[in-house]
Design a protein around this motif. Structure first.
Motif, short mmCIF file in Angstrom:
data_model
loop_
_atom_site.label_atom_id
_atom_site.label_comp_id
_atom_site.label_asym_id
_atom_site.label_seq_id
_atom_site.Cartn_x
_atom_site.Cartn_y
_atom_site.Cartn_z
N ASP A 258 16.71 23.13 22.02
CA ASP A 258 16.88 22.19 23.11
C ASP A 258 17.77 22.77 24.22
O ASP A 258 18.86 23.25 23.97
N VAL A 259 17.26 22.69 25.45
CA VAL A 259 18.04 23.11 26.61
C VAL A 259 18.30 21.90 27.45
O VAL A 259 17.34 21.17 27.78
N PRO A 260 19.51 21.54 27.81
CA PRO A 260 20.72 22.31 27.56
C PRO A 260 21.49 21.89 26.30
O PRO A 260 22.59 22.38 26.10
N GLY A 261 20.89 21.04 25.49
CA GLY A 261 21.60 20.56 24.31
C GLY A 261 22.12 21.67 23.41
O GLY A 261 23.32 21.74 23.12
N ASP A 262 21.20 22.53 22.98
CA ASP A 262 21.60 23.59 22.06
C ASP A 262 21.76 24.95 22.73
O ASP A 262 22.32 25.88 22.14
N LEU A 263 21.23 25.05 23.90
CA LEU A 263 21.31 26.34 24.61
C LEU A 263 21.44 26.08 26.10
O LEU A 263 20.66 25.32 26.67
#
Lengths: 350, 350
Positions: A258-263
């Motif tokens: 997930d962008v920007p959640g995880d990256l």
DNA sequence: TTGAAAGCGCTAACAC
DNA sequence: GTGTTAGCGCTTTCAA
């Protein structure tokens, strides 16, 4: 077949010099003669030969522009500015498309151009020597050289700017996806962005993870894919250009990251595309760099002393960067993430 | 300062004719002489003057390319093909940027180029006459003329193709957002797409709603905004180009109209951007049109008889069109719609 | 196999 | 004001 100045002269009952004077707007021609000559010119559809003119005067009123891959988005935006400034200056533009770097030496510039604008590249010293003896002025855009006029940005500072944004957001495992530095093109800009980024990360007590490859979306995507498959993958990626950033986004999508959640992903340049996909990036004034470079070149052709200039950079926050660890929180972020994923999915399937 | 052929000749102890022969690869030169001359050429960094050559031979080995607004996405993609084909053919490319249409008459082509490739435009008859007397061959890309070689598509059929897709989806209130047809540029392509679209709608018993304006995103957006504010707004919009389609998408977003739930949008061209935003569109081979046009031009310069060709069109279904009335159903469609909205929102705020 | 010389179409002295 | 003419740097006969 082809109409020449002599033809015009005889039809108008004057000498060629007079026609030449009319052509060049010399005041030393009587109004009646001028009118008569003009009439014949129009009647015959006469147009002076640029070749003959160039041979006679030694000037071509034309400037050349070289750039590797002029169809790259950032190059196109620069060319827009170049074209505008060049025509405002009353020059013609001739575009040399450099398919292979080694072909530079064979560019047939002699007697074709008065000046050469090199975008995102610099001729070798021997090529510069040839250009000098040929009396061709040179200016650089997005590149610097100790003896040439140029307009560029501080790529090192730009790299730092990008990474500092990520650091502020709490990221510590940061990777860089940029250009091959051994390629003959040697895009120094990517290398310098990497250096600035690495320095900033080091100061924060970390170490920048570096991956490099040819400058295109596909390679960036596969480099990023491998980064994301690491045991301890980065939480943020700084791409050397927006094009590469899009590749990174594609990889994240493919890996269901997930962008920007995880990256978090940040690019560089701020081409039109960056706006379209909501990419956070370091913006540089592309179009005006081209225009400014063209102006410096024209100054140089006029014999003015060398001038250089540095353009400003600024961070443009959009929706591909977020605080580290912050779980996919607000509705806005959810929407943005979903949106981004949708975009990439469609792109891949297209 | 500038090295000439005479300089080379005297340094090599030969006549200028011999140097010229070496330069042009004439076989009538002894191997020893050839070597000696070559050595001097390299030593002096000599490069023949294109101007002198052109004056002497009457040929420039250069082709010109004119196009209104070469920085438009579709033009850039075409230029990519042009550039490739031109350099494969051993010619140089000179790019004329036509900022204003009326400036065509003042293009200084005499003695500069052997051929002119006109992209998405055609010179006036009087300009063509001038070019003819100047011995400059002309070819057209994305335009047709009864006497010139050209590569184009069937825009009328393309317009029909777009609208038939909408009709199949059940749409009956269909609007067209295209180019001003009175502008001096007179992009006939937009006009023909409109005609094809109108015919298809008429055959289905309906009437195409037509809105026209300058060719850019902003005008398309405001035209679409007004359409959507109608008492009985269209359920589908066919935009004359992808750029304009993006403007339509922006308008839909601003008006909170769901795409493709409440409004279907289809574009034309299939530029890179269309893939990025998931736009359904009528695709034409842009890059190969440029390459093919360049080839036809080079043939014509070689004296070959006129040839024309028509490129194929195809419908590319992405996520901006859907069945009429079908309520925002499947998860996929939801995601796509949400995604699109996100994209537009970010774009507007950027 | 080579060289001398006549253009190619224009500009810019230089005379008138 | 206007005409004559000598180049500009090359290619291309034509002779040798």
């Amino acid at each position: 077949m082809k109409v020449t100045i002599a033809e015009v002269a005889s039809r108008a009952g004057v000498g060629v010099a007079t026609v030449s004077r009319v052509l060049n707007g010399s005041p030393a021609v009587s109004e009646t003669t001028r009118r008569r000559v003009r009439a014949v010119i129009d009647e015959l559809g006469y147009e002076p030969s640029a070749a003959a003119r160039a041979l006679s005067t030694g000037r071509t009123r034309t400037v050349g522009v070289v750039t590797p891959f002029f169809t790259q988005p950032s190059a196109v935006e620069r060319l827009r500015g170049v074209s505008r400034a060049i025509s405002e200056g009353g020059y013609q533009l001739i575009l040399f498309d450099l398919a292979q770097p080694d072909r530079f030496a064979r560019l047939p510039v002699g007697g074709r151009i008065d000046g050469l604008l090199c975008v995102s590249m610099c001729p070798s010293e021997s090529d510069l020597a040839r250009l000098r003896t040929a009396g061709i002025a040179v200016a650089l855009v997005d590149f610097e050289h100790p003896e040439l006029p140029s307009v560029a940005i501080d790529d090192t500072a730009g790299g730092r700017l990008a990474v500092e944004h990520l650091l502020e957001l709490g990221h510590r495992r940061i990777a860089f996806v940029g250009d091959d530095e051994e390629s003959p093109w040697a895009f120094q800009s990517s290398a310098r962005r990497r250096v600035g980024a690495a320095a900033a990360v080091a100061e924060a007590g970390g170490r920048l993870i570096v991956r490099r490859g040819p400058h295109d979306r596909e390679h960036a995507r596969s480099l990023a894919a491998r980064l994301l498959a690491l045991d301890d993958p980065p939480t943020a990626i700084f791409a050397g250009s927006d094009l590469q950033a899009v590749g990174v986004l594609e990889a994240a999508d493919a890996a269901s990251v997930d962008v920007p959640g995880d990256l978090s992903v940040i690019g560089f340049d701020d081409v039109d595309l960056a706006r379209y996909v909501g990419l956070t990036t370091v913006a540089q004034p592309l179009e005006s760099s081209g225009a400014q470079g063209a102006r410096l070149l024209m100054e140089a052709m006029g014999g003015a002393p060398r001038r250089t200039c540095r353009l400003d950079l600024r961070l443009v926050r959009r929706s591909t960067t977020a605080s580290r660890g912050k779980s996919p929180g607000t509705r806005n972020q959810m929407a943005a993430a979903g949106s981004r994923r949708g975009f990439i999915a469609r792109m891949a399937s297209a």
